[in-house]
Design a protein around this motif. Structure first.
Motif, PDB file in Angstrom:
ATOM      1  N   VAL A 114       0.861  -1.187   0.000  1.00  0.00           N
ATOM      2  CA  VAL A 114       0.000   0.000   0.000  1.00  0.00           C
ATOM      3  C   VAL A 114       0.896   1.234   0.000  1.00  0.00           C
ATOM      4  N   THR A 115       1.168   1.729  -1.189  1.00  0.00           N
ATOM      5  CA  THR A 115       2.022   2.913  -1.328  1.00  0.00           C
ATOM      6  C   THR A 115       1.226   4.151  -0.915  1.00  0.00           C
ATOM      7  N   GLU A 116       1.958   5.246  -0.682  1.00  0.00           N
ATOM      8  CA  GLU A 116       1.287   6.508  -0.360  1.00  0.00           C
ATOM      9  C   GLU A 116       0.335   6.904  -1.474  1.00  0.00           C
ATOM     10  N   GLN A 117       0.741   6.652  -2.713  1.00  0.00           N
ATOM     11  CA  GLN A 117      -0.099   6.923  -3.895  1.00  0.00           C
ATOM     12  C   GLN A 117      -1.416   6.166  -3.838  1.00  0.00           C
ATOM     13  N   LYS A 118      -1.295   4.877  -3.487  1.00  0.00           N
ATOM     14  CA  LYS A 118      -2.457   3.990  -3.528  1.00  0.00           C
ATOM     15  C   LYS A 118      -3.377   4.183  -2.316  1.00  0.00           C
ATOM     16  N   PHE A 119      -2.783   4.670  -1.209  1.00  0.00           N
ATOM     17  CA  PHE A 119      -3.518   4.675   0.063  1.00  0.00           C
ATOM     18  C   PHE A 119      -4.781   5.530   0.010  1.00  0.00           C
ATOM     19  N   ARG A 120      -5.872   4.964   0.506  1.00  0.00           N
ATOM     20  CA  ARG A 120      -7.115   5.685   0.777  1.00  0.00           C
ATOM     21  C   ARG A 120      -7.715   5.079   2.021  1.00  0.00           C
ATOM     22  N   LEU A 121      -8.237   5.878   2.881  1.00  0.00           N
ATOM     23  CA  LEU A 121      -8.976   5.358   4.023  1.00  0.00           C
ATOM     24  C   LEU A 121     -10.360   5.980   4.015  1.00  0.00           C
ATOM     25  N   ASP A 122     -11.373   5.128   3.816  1.00  0.00           N
ATOM     26  CA  ASP A 122     -12.761   5.582   3.814  1.00  0.00           C
ATOM     27  C   ASP A 122     -13.383   5.295   5.167  1.00  0.00           C
ATOM     28  N   ILE A 123     -14.049   6.280   5.699  1.00  0.00           N
ATOM     29  CA  ILE A 123     -14.809   6.097   6.941  1.00  0.00           C
ATOM     30  C   ILE A 123     -16.234   6.491   6.617  1.00  0.00           C
ATOM     31  N   ASP A 124     -17.123   5.484   6.665  1.00  0.00           N
ATOM     32  CA  ASP A 124     -18.457   5.728   6.117  1.00  0.00           C
ATOM     33  C   ASP A 124     -19.522   4.939   6.870  1.00  0.00           C
ATOM     34  N   GLY A 125     -20.694   4.838   6.298  1.00  0.00           N
ATOM     35  CA  GLY A 125     -21.829   4.222   6.982  1.00  0.00           C
ATOM     36  C   GLY A 125     -22.693   5.306   7.618  1.00  0.00           C
ATOM     37  N   ALA A 126     -23.302   4.940   8.748  1.00  0.00           N
ATOM     38  CA  ALA A 126     -24.259   5.838   9.400  1.00  0.00           C
ATOM     39  C   ALA A 126     -23.535   6.837  10.291  1.00  0.00           C
ATOM     40  N   VAL A 127     -22.918   7.831   9.659  1.00  0.00           N
ATOM     41  CA  VAL A 127     -22.174   8.873  10.387  1.00  0.00           C
ATOM     42  C   VAL A 127     -22.550  10.253   9.847  1.00  0.00           C
ATOM     43  N   GLU A 128     -22.326  11.271  10.669  1.00  0.00           N
ATOM     44  CA  GLU A 128     -22.604  12.652  10.242  1.00  0.00           C
ATOM     45  C   GLU A 128     -21.638  13.085   9.145  1.00  0.00           C
ATOM     46  N   ASN A 129     -20.345  12.773   9.348  1.00  0.00           N
ATOM     47  CA  ASN A 129     -19.311  13.224   8.417  1.00  0.00           C
ATOM     48  C   ASN A 129     -18.528  12.041   7.863  1.00  0.00           C
ATOM     49  N   ARG A 130     -18.791  11.690   6.633  1.00  0.00           N
ATOM     50  CA  ARG A 130     -17.993  10.637   6.004  1.00  0.00           C
ATOM     51  C   ARG A 130     -16.651  11.213   5.583  1.00  0.00           C
ATOM     52  N   LEU A 131     -15.631  10.355   5.611  1.00  0.00           N
ATOM     53  CA  LEU A 131     -14.300  10.797   5.216  1.00  0.00           C
ATOM     54  C   LEU A 131     -13.743   9.846   4.171  1.00  0.00           C
ATOM     55  N   SER A 132     -12.950  10.394   3.263  1.00  0.00           N
ATOM     56  CA  SER A 132     -12.154   9.577   2.350  1.00  0.00           C
ATOM     57  C   SER A 132     -10.788  10.239   2.306  1.00  0.00           C
ATOM     58  N   LEU A 133      -9.831   9.648   3.026  1.00  0.00           N
ATOM     59  CA  LEU A 133      -8.588  10.345   3.322  1.00  0.00           C
ATOM     60  C   LEU A 133      -7.414   9.814   2.518  1.00  0.00           C
ATOM     61  N   ARG A 134      -6.592  10.728   2.004  1.00  0.00           N
ATOM     62  CA  ARG A 134      -5.253  10.362   1.539  1.00  0.00           C
ATOM     63  C   ARG A 134      -4.357  10.214   2.758  1.00  0.00           C
ATOM     64  N   LEU A 135      -3.166   9.668   2.549  1.00  0.00           N
ATOM     65  CA  LEU A 135      -2.286   9.427   3.698  1.00  0.00           C
ATOM     66  C   LEU A 135      -1.914  10.734   4.408  1.00  0.00           C
ATOM     67  N   ASP A 136      -1.638  11.784   3.636  1.00  0.00           N
ATOM     68  CA  ASP A 136      -1.269  13.057   4.281  1.00  0.00           C
ATOM     69  C   ASP A 136      -2.451  13.634   5.055  1.00  0.00           C
ATOM     70  N   GLU A 137      -3.647  13.403   4.576  1.00  0.00           N
ATOM     71  CA  GLU A 137      -4.827  13.878   5.302  1.00  0.00           C
ATOM     72  C   GLU A 137      -5.035  13.077   6.590  1.00  0.00           C
ATOM     73  N   PHE A 138      -4.779  11.760   6.501  1.00  0.00           N
ATOM     74  CA  PHE A 138      -4.862  10.943   7.717  1.00  0.00           C
ATOM     75  C   PHE A 138      -3.832  11.412   8.747  1.00  0.00           C
ATOM     76  N   MET A 139      -2.613  11.693   8.272  1.00  0.00           N
ATOM     77  CA  MET A 139      -1.540  12.121   9.182  1.00  0.00           C
ATOM     78  C   MET A 139      -1.830  13.496   9.782  1.00  0.00           C
ATOM     79  N   ALA A 140      -2.704  14.269   9.146  1.00  0.00           N
ATOM     80  CA  ALA A 140      -3.046  15.606   9.655  1.00  0.00           C
ATOM     81  C   ALA A 140      -4.143  15.547  10.717  1.00  0.00           C
ATOM     82  N   LEU A 141      -4.740  14.380  10.939  1.00  0.00           N
ATOM     83  CA  LEU A 141      -5.718  14.237  12.025  1.00  0.00           C
ATOM     84  C   LEU A 141      -4.962  14.285  13.368  1.00  0.00           C
ATOM     85  N   PRO A 142      -5.659  14.584  14.456  1.00  0.00           N
ATOM     86  CA  PRO A 142      -4.992  14.619  15.764  1.00  0.00           C
ATOM     87  C   PRO A 142      -4.292  13.296  16.074  1.00  0.00           C
ATOM     88  N   GLN A 143      -3.016  13.369  16.447  1.00  0.00           N
ATOM     89  CA  GLN A 143      -2.210  12.175  16.694  1.00  0.00           C
ATOM     90  C   GLN A 143      -1.929  12.046  18.183  1.00  0.00           C
TER      91      GLN A 143
END
Ligand code: MTE
Ligand code: MO
Length: 222
Positions: A63-92
Motif C-alpha cells: 500500500v504505497t502513499e499513492q495507492k492509500f485511501r482510508l474511507d470512513i463511512d456508513g451511518a455517520v454525520e461526516n464521512r471521510l475519504s482520506l489520503r495518507l497526508d490527510e490521515f496524518m493531519a488528524l490529531p495524533q
C-alpha cells in the motif's frame, strides 16, 4: 474469490485457513478458565514472546502513499475519504499496550502512535443507532467489533510502532489496534471503517472464531 473478496490462490494459504478452521472446530488451546483483566495481565492459555510474529493470509499488499485511501463511512454525520497526508493531519497521540493473538502469543508494552478511535469518533460522529464497526483491508480481509469496543481509550488507527513506521508485513502504512481483543480483530492494511446498525461477522468470525474475542474470557472460538 471467496465471498469475502479474498482471492483463492496458493495451496499454502488454503492449508493455513483449513488448519485454523480445524482449531476452531476442535476447540484447540482452550484452557477452560477465565481471568480478571484488572488483576491478571496475561490472559489464560497465552505465553509471552519478545519478537512480533507475523500472521495473515499470506498476501501482504504493497500500500504505497499513492495507492492509500482510508474511507470512513456508513451511518455517520461526516464521512471521510482520506489520503495518507490527510490521515496524518488528524490529531495524533501515543499509547503503550499489550497484544494477544489467538495462536497463543502475547507481547507486552508496545509503543504506538496514531489516531485514537475516540478522536475519530469526535470527527465522524456516528448516528445514535450505530452499534457495530466493520473493518475492510487491502488484502480483502474483514473483521467486526461493537461500537462500545471501538470507543475505548486504547483503540487506535496506528502508523508507528516503537517510533518507526509500521512495516508492510505488520500492516503498514495504517492498521487497526484493538488491544483488549484477540489480534485478529485488528485489521492490517486498513482500507475502510464502516459504522453500521447491524453486525457483519468478518473473515475469521464466519470460520469458527468468536464474535466477541475477549482474551480474558478465552473467547477464541464460537
Ligand atoms: N488485513 C489483514 N489483517 C489482519 C489479518 C489478515 O490476514 N489480513 N490477520 C489477523 C490476524 S489472524 C492476526 S493474529 C493479526 C496479526 O498481526 P501481525 O501480523 O502484525 O502480528 O492480524 C490480523 N489482521
Ligand atoms: Mo491470528
Amino acid at each position: 474469490m471467496t465471498e469475502d473478496g479474498i482471492p483463492i490462490s496458493g495451496t499454502i494459504r488454503d492449508k493455513l485457513i483449513d488448519r485454523k478452521q480445524d482449531w476452531a472446530r476442535e476447540g484447540r488451546l482452550l484452557t477452560g478458565t477465565t481471568a480478571d483483566p484488572q488483576t491478571v495481565r496475561l490472559p489464560p492459555g497465552q505465553r509471552l514472546v519478545r519478537d512480533w510474529p507475523v500472521l495473515d493470509l499470506g498476501q501482504q499488499p504493497n500500500v504505497t502513499e499513492q495507492k492509500f485511501r482510508l474511507d470512513i463511512d456508513g451511518a455517520v454525520e461526516n464521512r471521510l475519504s482520506l489520503r495518507l497526508d490527510e490521515f496524518m493531519a488528524l490529531p495524533q497521540s501515543e499509547d503503550v499496550s499489550d497484544m494477544h493473538c489467538v495462536t497463543q502469543w502475547s507481547r507486552y508494552d508496545n509503543h504506538w502512535r496514531g489516531v485514537a478511535a475516540r478522536a475519530l469518533l469526535d470527527i465522524v460522529r456516528p448516528h445514535p443507532d450505530v452499534r457495530h464497526v466493520i473493518f475492510t483491508a487491502y488484502d480483502g480481509y474483514t473483521t467486526n467489533i461493537r461500537l462500545d469496543q471501538f470507543d475505548q481509550p486504547d483503540v487506535f488507527l496506528v502508523h508507528q510502532w516503537e517510533g518507526k513506521p509500521i512495516s508492510r508485513e505488520h500492516g503498514g502504512p495504517v492498521r487497526m489496534l484493538v488491544p483488549k481483543l484477540y489480534l485478529w480483530k485488528s485489521a492490517k492494511w486498513l482500507r475502510r471503517i464502516h459504522f453500521t446498525i447491524s453486525d457483519h461477522p468478518g473473515f475469521w468470525e464466519t470460520r469458527g472464531y468468536h464474535n466477541n474475542a475477549d482474551p480474558w474470557m478465552e473467547e477464541r472460538y464460537g
